[in-house]
Design a protein around this motif. Structure first.
Motif, PDB file in Angstrom:
ATOM      1  N   GLY A 286       0.905  -0.999   0.084  1.00 20.04           N
ATOM      2  CA  GLY A 286      -0.094  -0.194   0.192  1.00 20.04           C
ATOM      3  C   GLY A 286       0.720   1.340   0.273  1.00 20.04           C
ATOM      4  O   GLY A 286      -0.011   2.326  -0.209  1.00 20.04           O
ATOM      5  N   LYS A 287       2.454   1.029  -0.029  1.00 19.61           N
ATOM      6  CA  LYS A 287       3.170   2.038  -0.028  1.00 19.61           C
ATOM      7  C   LYS A 287       3.826   2.438  -1.564  1.00 19.61           C
ATOM      8  O   LYS A 287       3.725   1.852  -2.317  1.00 19.61           O
ATOM      9  N   TYR A 288       4.042   3.949  -1.912  1.00 16.91           N
ATOM     10  CA  TYR A 288       4.812   4.420  -3.360  1.00 16.91           C
ATOM     11  C   TYR A 288       5.811   4.144  -3.624  1.00 16.91           C
ATOM     12  O   TYR A 288       6.612   3.802  -2.157  1.00 16.91           O
ATOM     13  N   PHE A 289       6.423   3.840  -4.905  1.00 20.68           N
ATOM     14  CA  PHE A 289       7.544   3.819  -4.682  1.00 20.68           C
ATOM     15  C   PHE A 289       7.996   4.428  -6.647  1.00 20.68           C
ATOM     16  O   PHE A 289       6.581   4.441  -7.459  1.00 20.68           O
ATOM     17  N   PHE A 290       8.873   4.468  -6.549  1.00 22.30           N
ATOM     18  CA  PHE A 290       9.184   5.237  -8.273  1.00 22.30           C
ATOM     19  C   PHE A 290      10.465   4.535  -8.509  1.00 22.30           C
ATOM     20  O   PHE A 290      11.792   4.014  -8.020  1.00 22.30           O
ATOM     21  N   VAL A 291      10.824   4.057  -9.866  1.00 23.29           N
ATOM     22  CA  VAL A 291      12.252   4.250 -10.235  1.00 23.29           C
ATOM     23  C   VAL A 291      12.231   5.185 -11.262  1.00 23.29           C
ATOM     24  O   VAL A 291      11.720   5.447 -12.283  1.00 23.29           O
ATOM     25  N   LEU A 292      13.818   5.778 -11.453  1.00 15.27           N
ATOM     26  CA  LEU A 292      14.120   5.872 -12.246  1.00 15.27           C
ATOM     27  C   LEU A 292      14.511   6.349 -12.632  1.00 15.27           C
ATOM     28  O   LEU A 292      16.501   5.557 -12.540  1.00 15.27           O
ATOM     29  N   ASP A 293      15.215   6.317 -14.402  1.00 20.76           N
ATOM     30  CA  ASP A 293      16.176   6.144 -15.276  1.00 20.76           C
ATOM     31  C   ASP A 293      17.218   6.701 -15.644  1.00 20.76           C
ATOM     32  O   ASP A 293      17.105   8.563 -15.689  1.00 20.76           O
ATOM     33  N   VAL A 294      18.208   7.016 -15.646  1.00 24.75           N
ATOM     34  CA  VAL A 294      19.260   8.381 -14.908  1.00 24.75           C
ATOM     35  C   VAL A 294      20.822   7.908 -16.121  1.00 24.75           C
ATOM     36  O   VAL A 294      21.640   8.216 -16.509  1.00 24.75           O
ATOM     37  N   GLY A 295      20.233   7.227 -17.383  1.00 20.40           N
ATOM     38  CA  GLY A 295      20.620   7.051 -18.430  1.00 20.40           C
ATOM     39  C   GLY A 295      21.866   5.874 -18.682  1.00 20.40           C
ATOM     40  O   GLY A 295      21.409   5.593 -17.512  1.00 20.40           O
ATOM     41  N   LYS A 296      22.796   6.092 -19.712  1.00 17.36           N
ATOM     42  CA  LYS A 296      23.597   5.182 -19.962  1.00 17.36           C
ATOM     43  C   LYS A 296      25.244   4.839 -19.839  1.00 17.36           C
ATOM     44  O   LYS A 296      25.260   6.701 -19.358  1.00 17.36           O
ATOM     45  N   ASP A 297      25.394   4.519 -18.608  1.00 19.18           N
ATOM     46  CA  ASP A 297      27.270   4.983 -17.885  1.00 19.18           C
ATOM     47  C   ASP A 297      28.050   5.184 -19.182  1.00 19.18           C
ATOM     48  O   ASP A 297      27.991   4.300 -20.337  1.00 19.18           O
ATOM     49  N   PRO A 298      28.689   6.537 -19.728  1.00 18.02           N
ATOM     50  CA  PRO A 298      29.527   7.053 -20.533  1.00 18.02           C
ATOM     51  C   PRO A 298      30.635   6.108 -20.838  1.00 18.02           C
ATOM     52  O   PRO A 298      30.653   5.818 -21.891  1.00 18.02           O
ATOM     53  N   LEU A 299      30.882   5.091 -19.534  1.00 14.33           N
ATOM     54  CA  LEU A 299      31.908   4.089 -19.984  1.00 14.33           C
ATOM     55  C   LEU A 299      31.729   2.926 -20.449  1.00 14.33           C
ATOM     56  O   LEU A 299      32.380   2.335 -21.346  1.00 14.33           O
ATOM     57  N   THR A 300      30.897   2.405 -20.053  1.00 12.84           N
ATOM     58  CA  THR A 300      30.183   0.784 -19.684  1.00 12.84           C
ATOM     59  C   THR A 300      29.087   0.920 -21.286  1.00 12.84           C
ATOM     60  O   THR A 300      28.617   0.278 -22.016  1.00 12.84           O
ATOM     61  N   GLY A 301      28.374   2.071 -21.444  1.00 11.78           N
ATOM     62  CA  GLY A 301      27.538   1.806 -22.110  1.00 11.78           C
ATOM     63  C   GLY A 301      26.041   1.544 -22.313  1.00 11.78           C
ATOM     64  O   GLY A 301      24.895   1.198 -22.197  1.00 11.78           O
ATOM     65  N   LYS A 302      26.651   0.821 -20.663  1.00 13.56           N
ATOM     66  CA  LYS A 302      25.067  -0.117 -20.049  1.00 13.56           C
ATOM     67  C   LYS A 302      23.456   1.465 -19.195  1.00 13.56           C
ATOM     68  O   LYS A 302      24.124   1.843 -18.425  1.00 13.56           O
ATOM     69  N   ARG A 303      22.203   0.699 -19.285  1.00 20.34           N
ATOM     70  CA  ARG A 303      21.366   1.496 -18.712  1.00 20.34           C
ATOM     71  C   ARG A 303      21.536   1.176 -17.901  1.00 20.34           C
ATOM     72  O   ARG A 303      22.174   0.370 -16.902  1.00 20.34           O
ATOM     73  N   LYS A 304      20.806   2.876 -16.527  1.00 23.72           N
ATOM     74  CA  LYS A 304      21.765   2.765 -14.777  1.00 23.72           C
ATOM     75  C   LYS A 304      19.845   3.199 -14.736  1.00 23.72           C
ATOM     76  O   LYS A 304      19.488   3.940 -15.487  1.00 23.72           O
ATOM     77  N   GLN A 305      19.575   1.698 -14.201  1.00 25.73           N
ATOM     78  CA  GLN A 305      18.287   2.766 -12.990  1.00 25.73           C
ATOM     79  C   GLN A 305      18.338   2.857 -11.404  1.00 25.73           C
ATOM     80  O   GLN A 305      19.038   2.026 -10.693  1.00 25.73           O
ATOM     81  N   LEU A 306      17.033   3.519 -10.907  1.00 25.87           N
ATOM     82  CA  LEU A 306      17.622   3.381  -9.085  1.00 25.87           C
ATOM     83  C   LEU A 306      16.105   3.393  -8.703  1.00 25.87           C
ATOM     84  O   LEU A 306      15.454   4.161  -9.427  1.00 25.87           O
ATOM     85  N   ARG A 307      16.128   2.409  -7.820  1.00 24.53           N
ATOM     86  CA  ARG A 307      14.772   2.432  -6.973  1.00 24.53           C
ATOM     87  C   ARG A 307      14.618   3.258  -5.876  1.00 24.53           C
ATOM     88  O   ARG A 307      15.505   2.448  -5.037  1.00 24.53           O
ATOM     89  N   ARG A 308      12.883   3.574  -5.322  1.00 23.32           N
ATOM     90  CA  ARG A 308      13.352   3.969  -4.051  1.00 23.32           C
ATOM     91  C   ARG A 308      11.964   3.566  -3.297  1.00 23.32           C
ATOM     92  O   ARG A 308      10.883   3.957  -4.022  1.00 23.32           O
ATOM     93  N   ARG A 309      11.685   2.679  -2.239  1.00 27.57           N
ATOM     94  CA  ARG A 309      11.005   2.557  -1.999  1.00 27.57           C
ATOM     95  C   ARG A 309       9.945   2.724  -0.508  1.00 27.57           C
ATOM     96  O   ARG A 309      10.433   3.822  -0.375  1.00 27.57           O
ATOM     97  N   GLY A 310       8.444   2.537   0.038  1.00 31.34           N
ATOM     98  CA  GLY A 310       8.396   2.736   0.954  1.00 31.34           C
ATOM     99  C   GLY A 310       7.569   4.542   1.385  1.00 31.34           C
ATOM    100  O   GLY A 310       7.916   4.979   2.780  1.00 31.34           O
TER     101      GLY A 310
END
Length: 386
Positions: free
Chosen positions: A11-35
């Motif tokens: 019953g609590k809220y959360f979000f997922v933030l897309d912070v783009g790609k790492d300029p070195l590895t090229g891999k996509r990064k996401q941050l999650r926060r809950r509660g």
């Protein structure tokens, strides 16, 4: 992009933030926060996180060292490089580049640092101008790519001064070419590899192309050679092997050959056929034109050595094997062959490469053209007076 959702279980809220790609590895990064108890709390936390990331990204990304960024760049670059080219790159990276600017932070690069790097290689290390330019070419390619990601300002490369290259191509005159081609008439124990020297001199083919040439690549009827295979390094050491294709896409080509070369090839083929008949199953049949007595490919060092020994036996200047290619191109230019035709024979990517490489021939050609104008207008004056 960010998504705020409510967890159906808690019953609590959360979000997922897309912070783009790492300029070195090229891999996509996401941050999650809950509660979060309310959606508004989640929105406020999201806004604060986005602000923190925006402020820290500029600092963290720009603090990468050149070594960190270059090593990631090189891993991606390897995909389209041949093993021999990878080896050449590694030698440049680990001997001529990283020891000097590897630890420089990306945001610290400026013209002075790069110019000092050039000076160290040229003045202190006393590297050849061509080697210095190759090292700088790699550095500039990496920095230009980094500039597109905002890691460095590409303007730092605008006014870099590089050591001048003095092009001293060692070539034979028409008379010396004739003496060399007549070697079978004057040298008693002529090397079996002479056919390879003859091919390069009359076609401008590179050593790897000559050593990879097969009988199947020769069309006697139409007097053509097709460059379809080369002898090249096949790993990051010094191992060689036969590789399909050419040095570049433009290196894959067909070259028209002279009647004299056709006849020389036919005579040499008779020798090869005889060796095959004698050795039968013991013969390693790679279908090679230039090969050892048992059919195997020839190591470039042995081929170069045989060339030097052959030239030593003739009263002509000693040149490198690769200078046969330069001799071929220069001879054609001096004999008024269209540079576009020469470009195609050599397998250059474009005609500008050909003209820049053989610019030493152009001044005499320019003088001749000017002389033709004099002759034309002189004749015109005489005709007009009459």
């Amino acid at each position: 992009m960010a998504l705020i959702k409510k967890d159906s279980k808690t019953g609590k809220y959360f979000f997922v933030l897309d912070v783009g790609k790492d300029p070195l590895t090229g891999k996509r990064k996401q941050l999650r926060r809950r509660g979060f108890e309310t959606k508004k709390e989640a929105q406020l936390a999201l806004a604060n996180l986005q602000l923190q990331i925006s402020e820290s990204k500029e600092i963290n990304v720009s603090r990468y060292t050149f070594r960190e960024y270059l090593e990631q760049w090189f891993e991606s670059k390897k995909i389209k490089l041949k093993p021999s080219t990878i080896k050449n790159y590694e030698e440049q990276l680990y001997y001529n580049i990283l020891p000097y600017i590897g630890e420089v932070k990306m945001d610290e690069f400026n013209e002075a640092i790069i110019q000092n790097f050039i000076q160290v290689l040229y003045k202190e290390r006393e590297l050849a101008p061509a080697t210095v330019r190759t090292a700088y070419g790699i550095v500039s390619e990496v920095l230009y790519k980094a500039s597109r990601k905002g890691l460095v300002n590409s303007a730092v490369l605008d006014d870099i001064v590089l050591p001048r290259m003095e092009k001293k191509l060692r070539i034979w005159t028409a008379e010396q070419i004739s003496i060399f081609l007549d070697a079978p008439k004057v040298i008693l124990n002529l090397t079996r590899y002479f056919i390879g020297f003859n091919i390069s001199l009359q076609t401008g083919m590179r050593m790897g192309e000559v050593l990879g040439l097969r009988w199947n690549d020769i069309d006697y009827e139409n007097k053509m050679i097709f460059v379809r295979q080369t002898l090249s390094k096949i790993d990051q050491g010094n191992e060689y092997g036969l590789v399909a294709g050419g040095k570049t896409l433009s290196a894959m080509r067909c070259i028209y050959i002279s009647d004299s070369l056709v006849e020389s090839l036919k005579v040499h083929q008779q020798l090869i056929d005889k060796e095959k008949t004698i050795q039968q199953q013991a013969y390693s049949d790679y279908d090679l034109v230039v090969c050892t007595s048992n059919g195997s490919w020839i190591h470039p060092n042995n081929f170069r050595r045989a060339f030097k020994v052959t030239v030593d036996q003739l009263d002509i200047p000693q040149i490198r094997f690769h200078d046969l290619r330069h001799t071929h191109a220069t001879f054609l230019l001096e004999n008024k062959v269209n540079p576009k035709i020469i470009q195609e024979r050599l397998g250059h990517k474009n005609v500008n490469i050909t003209l820049n490489t053989y610019s030493h021939v152009l001044p005499s050609m320019q003088l001749e053209v000017a002389g033709k104008f004099d002759g034309f207008f002189s004749n015109c004056d005489q005709n007009c007076d009459s």
